[in-house]
Design an enzyme around this catalytic site. Structure first.
Site, PDB file in Angstrom:
ATOM      1  N   PHE A  82       0.849  -1.273   0.063  1.00 31.37           N
ATOM      2  CA  PHE A  82       0.067   0.125   0.026  1.00 31.37           C
ATOM      3  C   PHE A  82       0.749   1.484   0.043  1.00 31.37           C
ATOM      4  O   PHE A  82       0.458   2.374  -0.400  1.00 31.37           O
ATOM      5  CB  PHE A  82      -0.951   0.201   1.230  1.00 31.37           C
ATOM      6  CG  PHE A  82      -1.912  -1.002   1.466  1.00 31.37           C
ATOM      7  CD1 PHE A  82      -3.020  -0.779   1.003  1.00 31.37           C
ATOM      8  CD2 PHE A  82      -1.826  -2.188   2.162  1.00 31.37           C
ATOM      9  CE1 PHE A  82      -3.871  -1.901   1.037  1.00 31.37           C
ATOM     10  CE2 PHE A  82      -2.573  -2.944   2.262  1.00 31.37           C
ATOM     11  CZ  PHE A  82      -3.988  -2.863   1.790  1.00 31.37           C
ATOM     12  N   SER A 126      -5.063   1.932  -9.007  1.00 30.30           N
ATOM     13  CA  SER A 126      -6.178   2.705  -8.752  1.00 30.30           C
ATOM     14  C   SER A 126      -6.892   3.039 -10.259  1.00 30.30           C
ATOM     15  O   SER A 126      -6.398   2.794 -11.219  1.00 30.30           O
ATOM     16  CB  SER A 126      -5.678   4.084  -8.739  1.00 30.30           C
ATOM     17  OG  SER A 126      -6.679   5.192  -8.549  1.00 30.30           O
ATOM     18  N   TYR A 150       0.872  11.266 -10.293  1.00 29.57           N
ATOM     19  CA  TYR A 150       0.510  10.326  -9.290  1.00 29.57           C
ATOM     20  C   TYR A 150      -0.118   8.983 -10.237  1.00 29.57           C
ATOM     21  O   TYR A 150       0.258   7.828  -9.965  1.00 29.57           O
ATOM     22  CB  TYR A 150      -0.949  10.741  -8.315  1.00 29.57           C
ATOM     23  CG  TYR A 150      -1.582   9.466  -7.548  1.00 29.57           C
ATOM     24  CD1 TYR A 150      -0.958   8.909  -6.820  1.00 29.57           C
ATOM     25  CD2 TYR A 150      -2.900   9.200  -7.986  1.00 29.57           C
ATOM     26  CE1 TYR A 150      -1.647   7.730  -6.176  1.00 29.57           C
ATOM     27  CE2 TYR A 150      -3.535   8.200  -7.583  1.00 29.57           C
ATOM     28  CZ  TYR A 150      -2.777   7.461  -6.459  1.00 29.57           C
ATOM     29  OH  TYR A 150      -3.566   6.393  -5.877  1.00 29.57           O
ATOM     30  N   LYS A 154       1.303   5.017 -10.742  1.00 25.06           N
ATOM     31  CA  LYS A 154       0.270   3.651 -10.839  1.00 25.06           C
ATOM     32  C   LYS A 154       0.479   2.908 -11.953  1.00 25.06           C
ATOM     33  O   LYS A 154       0.668   1.626 -11.883  1.00 25.06           O
ATOM     34  CB  LYS A 154      -0.923   3.843 -10.321  1.00 25.06           C
ATOM     35  CG  LYS A 154      -1.251   4.436  -9.224  1.00 25.06           C
ATOM     36  CD  LYS A 154      -0.874   3.381  -8.021  1.00 25.06           C
ATOM     37  CE  LYS A 154      -1.115   4.095  -6.651  1.00 25.06           C
ATOM     38  NZ  LYS A 154      -0.517   3.614  -5.651  1.00 25.06           N
TER      39      LYS A 154
HETATM   40  P1  NAD Z   1      -2.455   6.421   3.166  1.00 22.42           P
HETATM   41  O1  NAD Z   1      -1.857   7.710   3.050  1.00 22.42           O
HETATM   42  O2  NAD Z   1      -3.714   6.466   4.238  1.00 22.42           O
HETATM   43  O3  NAD Z   1      -1.494   5.020   3.380  1.00 22.42           O
HETATM   44  C1  NAD Z   1      -0.312   4.981   3.104  1.00 22.42           C
HETATM   45  C2  NAD Z   1       0.645   4.626   3.830  1.00 22.42           C
HETATM   46  O4  NAD Z   1       1.924   4.492   3.421  1.00 22.42           O
HETATM   47  C3  NAD Z   1       0.757   5.707   4.796  1.00 22.42           C
HETATM   48  O5  NAD Z   1       0.600   5.284   6.365  1.00 22.42           O
HETATM   49  C4  NAD Z   1       2.200   6.311   4.832  1.00 22.42           C
HETATM   50  O6  NAD Z   1       2.812   6.695   6.064  1.00 22.42           O
HETATM   51  C5  NAD Z   1       3.059   5.206   4.022  1.00 22.42           C
HETATM   52  N1  NAD Z   1       4.271   5.564   3.377  1.00 22.42           N
HETATM   53  C6  NAD Z   1       4.167   6.541   2.196  1.00 22.42           C
HETATM   54  N2  NAD Z   1       5.230   6.397   1.594  1.00 22.42           N
HETATM   55  C7  NAD Z   1       6.051   5.701   2.109  1.00 22.42           C
HETATM   56  C8  NAD Z   1       7.529   5.073   2.340  1.00 22.42           C
HETATM   57  N3  NAD Z   1       8.259   5.479   1.345  1.00 22.42           N
HETATM   58  N4  NAD Z   1       7.790   4.217   2.792  1.00 22.42           N
HETATM   59  C9  NAD Z   1       7.187   3.456   3.839  1.00 22.42           C
HETATM   60  N5  NAD Z   1       5.852   3.906   4.203  1.00 22.42           N
HETATM   61  C10 NAD Z   1       5.316   4.931   3.258  1.00 22.42           C
HETATM   62  O7  NAD Z   1      -3.274   6.049   1.966  1.00 22.42           O
HETATM   63  P2  NAD Z   1      -4.539   4.938   1.535  1.00 22.42           P
HETATM   64  O8  NAD Z   1      -5.638   5.880   1.203  1.00 22.42           O
HETATM   65  O9  NAD Z   1      -4.475   4.154   2.536  1.00 22.42           O
HETATM   66  O10 NAD Z   1      -4.029   4.270   0.275  1.00 22.42           O
HETATM   67  C11 NAD Z   1      -3.121   3.138   0.359  1.00 22.42           C
HETATM   68  C12 NAD Z   1      -2.716   2.966  -1.235  1.00 22.42           C
HETATM   69  O11 NAD Z   1      -3.801   2.820  -2.084  1.00 22.42           O
HETATM   70  C13 NAD Z   1      -1.820   3.739  -1.795  1.00 22.42           C
HETATM   71  O12 NAD Z   1      -1.024   3.426  -2.831  1.00 22.42           O
HETATM   72  C14 NAD Z   1      -2.881   4.887  -2.725  1.00 22.42           C
HETATM   73  O13 NAD Z   1      -2.345   5.294  -3.788  1.00 22.42           O
HETATM   74  C15 NAD Z   1      -3.898   3.501  -3.163  1.00 22.42           C
HETATM   75  N6  NAD Z   1      -5.000   4.038  -3.485  1.00 22.42           N
HETATM   76  C16 NAD Z   1      -5.739   4.959  -2.556  1.00 22.42           C
HETATM   77  C17 NAD Z   1      -7.075   5.317  -2.933  1.00 22.42           C
HETATM   78  C18 NAD Z   1      -7.744   6.120  -1.891  1.00 22.42           C
HETATM   79  O14 NAD Z   1      -8.746   6.870  -2.463  1.00 22.42           O
HETATM   80  N7  NAD Z   1      -7.552   6.255  -0.659  1.00 22.42           N
HETATM   81  C19 NAD Z   1      -7.676   5.125  -4.256  1.00 22.42           C
HETATM   82  C20 NAD Z   1      -6.849   4.161  -5.206  1.00 22.42           C
HETATM   83  C21 NAD Z   1      -5.591   3.752  -4.617  1.00 22.42           C
END
Ligand code: NAD
Ligand code: UDP
Length: 337
Positions: A82, A126, A150, A154
């Site tokens: 994630f 995504s 972004y 992906k």
């Molecule tokens: P989020 O920001 O809550 O979780 C991502 C986590 O990754 C965070 O806890 C952050 O601290 C950690 N992180 C970021 N960079 C890092 C690094 N270099 N090393 C270690 N940890 C790191 O986001 P989310 O909403 O839970 O999304 C999770 C994944 O799902 C992401 O890859 C996001 O792109 C993808 N996504 C999210 C959505 C959405 O709407 N929330 C939609 C499509 C895809």
């Protein structure tokens, strides 16, 4: 023997809900996260809700050495990835930071997996990889194209994974293309806790309902949709978490991509109305210009995941808002960090 799963970004919004589901289903969970967008308090909440012990390492995925040590220390059998930066607008302002973080992190991870003979990966992709979709609902076979850095990361990561899959038949890589995750754990103890002004609709609406913000800007009421406001396929984060278990348990040789959505859309005004009904509070809004890069409608065709992963997102928009509100009203300041 419990299977050990490494969850990168496991203290984040979707990762934390998935960790609860994994731990509840008998997996040993090891989280790595640099806490750049999450709270360390989440680790205890995951333990409490699942009733299981989990391991947490604070580290940045761009640190190859530290990541290698995690692989050395645990009998990891699969990875759910994630971790990454996810704000579209910020990615336009700081593209190099996004490419650096998201791509280098993933390449480090794949390298360590290969080195340690770990071949199973579930990756957070995504619906943004479909750009402005040509057909609705969108099947996985639709053409892809990103409209911002972004989204590019992906798509690039999906392609890197495709190349990696072709290099060795041991690899099993599933790309999960999420639509719009919202909602929270039914306990109200785990949910989305955005820092600063929320970019996404539902966290913003929740903050208006709870009195943290005065009003919502509705980005355009002249879209080609039934009420003129943008339509999205909102999916409950607990259903999404279950989708990761289903993907993990149905991995097959090579590379594959799955849409995780409901197939049903809601407009911005429908989200506002549902929130008013659920919370009993008015959600003030005014119509603002369209947001740059937005599209009218995004809707998943989830048939492939329904059939091949034996998974379905059942919770409706009302339940999503009820759970989001439960979290927001119990924790008006989020985790309070
Ligand atoms: P989020 O920001 O809550 O979780 C991502 C986590 O990754 C965070 O806890 C952050 O601290 C950690 N992180 C970021 N960079 C890092 C690094 N270099 N090393 C270690 N940890 C790191 O986001 P989310 O909403 O839970 O999304 C999770 C994944 O799902 C992401 O890859 C996001 O792109 C993808 N996504 C999210 C959505 C959405 O709407 N929330 C939609 C499509 C895809
Ligand atoms: N939206 C809005 N006001 C906001 C945030 C979002 O009107 O403050 C609209 C946005 O234009 C889109 C929908 O809500 O039509 C969902 O936006 P979000 O950012 O949550 O998801 P995405 O656009 O990434 O699918």
């Amino acid at each position: 023997m419990k299977r050990t799963i490494l969850v990168t970004g496991g203290t984040g919004y979707i990762g934390s809900h998935t960790c609860v589901a994994l731990a509840e289903h008998g997996y040993d969970v090891v989280i790595v996260d640099n806490l750049s967008n999450s709270s360390s308090k989440v680790v205890d909440v995951i333990k409490q809700l699942s009733g299981q012990n989990i391991t947490f390492h604070e580290l940045d995925l761009t640190d190859t050495e530290a990541l290698g040590e995690v692989f050395d220390a645990h009998p990891i059998e699969a990875v759910v990835h994630f971790a990454g930066l996810k704000a579209v607008g910020e990615s336009v302002e700081k593209p190099l930071w996004y490419y650096q973080t998201n791509l280098v992190s993933t390449m480090n991870l794949l390298e360590q997996m290969e080195k340690h003979g770990v071949w199973d990966l579930v990756f957070s992709s995504s619906a943004t990889v479909y750009g402005d979709p040509e057909q609705l609902p969108i099947p996985e076979t639709a053409s892809t194209g990103a409209t911002n850095p972004y989204g590019q990361t992906k798509l690039m990561i999906e392609n890197i994974c495709k190349d990696v899959a072709a290099s060795n038949p041991n690899w099993r890589l599933a790309m999960l293309r999420y639509f719009n995750p919202i909602g929270a754990h039914a306990s109200g103890d785990l949910g989305e806790d955005p820092t600063g002004i929320p970019n996404n609709l539902v966290p913003f609406v929740m903050q208006v309902a709870v009195g943290r913000r005065e009003k919502l800007n509705v980005f355009g009421d002249d879209w080609d949709t039934p009420d003129g406001t943008g339509v999205r396929d909102y999916i409950h984060v607990v259903d999404l978490a279950a989708g990761h278990l289903a993907a993990l348990e149905n991995l097959k040789e090579g590379w594959d991509a799955y849409n995780l959505g409901t197939g049903t859309g809601a407009s911005v005004l429908e989200v506002v109305k549902t929130t008013e009904l659920v919370t009993g509070k008015p959600v003030n809004y005014s119509i603002a210009p369209r947001r740059s890069g937005d599209i009218a409608t995004s809707l998943a065709d989830p048939t492939k995941a329904n059939n091949e992963l034996d998974w379905r997102a059942d919770r409706n928009i009302r339940t999503m808002i009820v759970d989001a509100w439960n979290w927001q009203s119990k924790n008006p300041e989020g985790f309070g960090d």
